[in-house]
Design an enzyme around this catalytic site. Structure first.
Site, PDB file in Angstrom:
ATOM      1  N   TYR A  55      -3.743   0.856   9.979  1.00 26.65           N
ATOM      2  CA  TYR A  55      -4.272  -0.507  10.035  1.00 26.65           C
ATOM      3  C   TYR A  55      -5.063  -0.738  11.320  1.00 26.65           C
ATOM      4  CZ  TYR A  55      -1.013  -1.162   6.163  1.00 26.65           C
ATOM      5  OH  TYR A  55      -0.347  -1.042   4.966  1.00 26.65           O
ATOM      6  N   GLU A  59       1.534  -7.484   6.660  1.00 28.41           N
ATOM      7  CA  GLU A  59       2.659  -7.252   7.565  1.00 28.41           C
ATOM      8  C   GLU A  59       3.205  -5.872   7.280  1.00 28.41           C
ATOM      9  OE1 GLU A  59       5.127 -10.395   6.301  1.00 28.41           O
ATOM     10  OE2 GLU A  59       6.186  -9.151   4.873  1.00 28.41           O
ATOM     11  N   LEU A  87       0.884  -1.174   0.000  1.00 34.53           N
ATOM     12  CA  LEU A  87       0.000   0.000   0.000  1.00 34.53           C
ATOM     13  C   LEU A  87       0.918   1.219   0.000  1.00 34.53           C
ATOM     14  CD1 LEU A  87      -2.894   1.280   0.488  1.00 34.53           C
ATOM     15  CD2 LEU A  87      -2.325   1.202   2.922  1.00 34.53           C
ATOM     16  N   ALA A  88       0.729   2.121  -0.947  1.00 39.38           N
ATOM     17  CA  ALA A  88       1.609   3.293  -0.992  1.00 39.38           C
ATOM     18  C   ALA A  88       0.897   4.473  -1.639  1.00 39.38           C
ATOM     19  CB  ALA A  88       2.883   2.974  -1.772  1.00 39.38           C
TER      20      ALA A  88
END
Ligand SMILES: CC(C)(COP(=O)(O)OP(=O)(O)OC[C@H]1O[C@@H](n2cnc3c(N)ncnc32)[C@H](O)[C@@H]1OP(=O)(O)O)[C@@H](O)C(=O)NCCC(=O)NCCS
Length: 164
Positions: A130, A119, A85-86
């Site tokens: 998260y 992770e 995710l970026a």
């Protein structure tokens, strides 16, 4: 998949092979090089063809506009793993990362996932994202990441169970 409007006139839509260079540009900008979290182009290219892999792109201003963020995940049976995710640094802090994460969860659940996992490096600001989206820490992988200076960093694993 229907495209989803989110803040800042961002458009979320599926991506593929043809987007790999734009994805790498976001990756190289977003991930600090020091922690060893960034994937290489060949790693992305190796994962994209696998069964159950999805790439979601965020365009800044419409389908033809530049890509400023992405999410990559794989769903196998009833499990879905968020691989990456970026968000480009120019677009961070405006809700885009959360929108991508929520779209990932929505699509993974629609594909049959009842367990979402990921992770992330211990200490990465994304931990807060998260945790705020219902993911619980499930474990710690010691010295999982190796930074450019050789320093090791732990990873935390997160799980979100989906009741259906
Ligand atoms: C993690 C990342 C995707 C967040 O994207 P973003 O668009 O900036 O995130 P949002 O604006 O949606 O913020 C969502 C939440 O993330 C957390 N967060 C994001 N950046 C943060 C920072 N620098 N410091 C503290 N919390 C942060 C906050 O909890 C925030 O919620 P809030 O605004 O309600 O407090 C982005 O910072 C990024 O690309 N980082 C580099 C790549 C990375 O580490 N990815 C995660 C591991 S794969």
């Amino acid at each position: 998949m229907a495209t989803s409007p989110v803040p800042r006139e961002i458009l979320l839509e599926p991506g593929g092979w043809e987007d790999i260079d734009a994805v790498m540009a976001v990756m190289d900008d977003a991930f600090p090089p020091c922690f060893g979290e960034r994937w290489s182009k060949s790693q992305i290219a190796g994962v994209l063809p696998l069964t159950g892999v999805r790439l979601l792109l965020a365009h800044d201003g419409g389908a033809e506009a530049p890509i400023v963020g992405f999410a990559l995940w794989r769903t196998v049976s009833d499990e879905s793993e968020l691989l990456l995710l970026a968000v480009h640094t120019s677009a961070q802090g405006q809700g885009l990362g959360r929108a991508l994460l929520e779209d990932f969860a929505e699509q993974a659940i629609a594909d049959g996932a009842t367990r979402l996992h990921l992770e992330v490096r211990d200490g990465n600001p994304a931990n807060r994202l998260y945790a705020s989206e219902g993911f619980d820490v499930a474990g710690r992988r010691r010295a999982y990441y190796r930074g450019v200076d050789g320093e090791r960093h732990d990873a935390l694993t997160y799980v979100r169970m989906v009741s259906q």
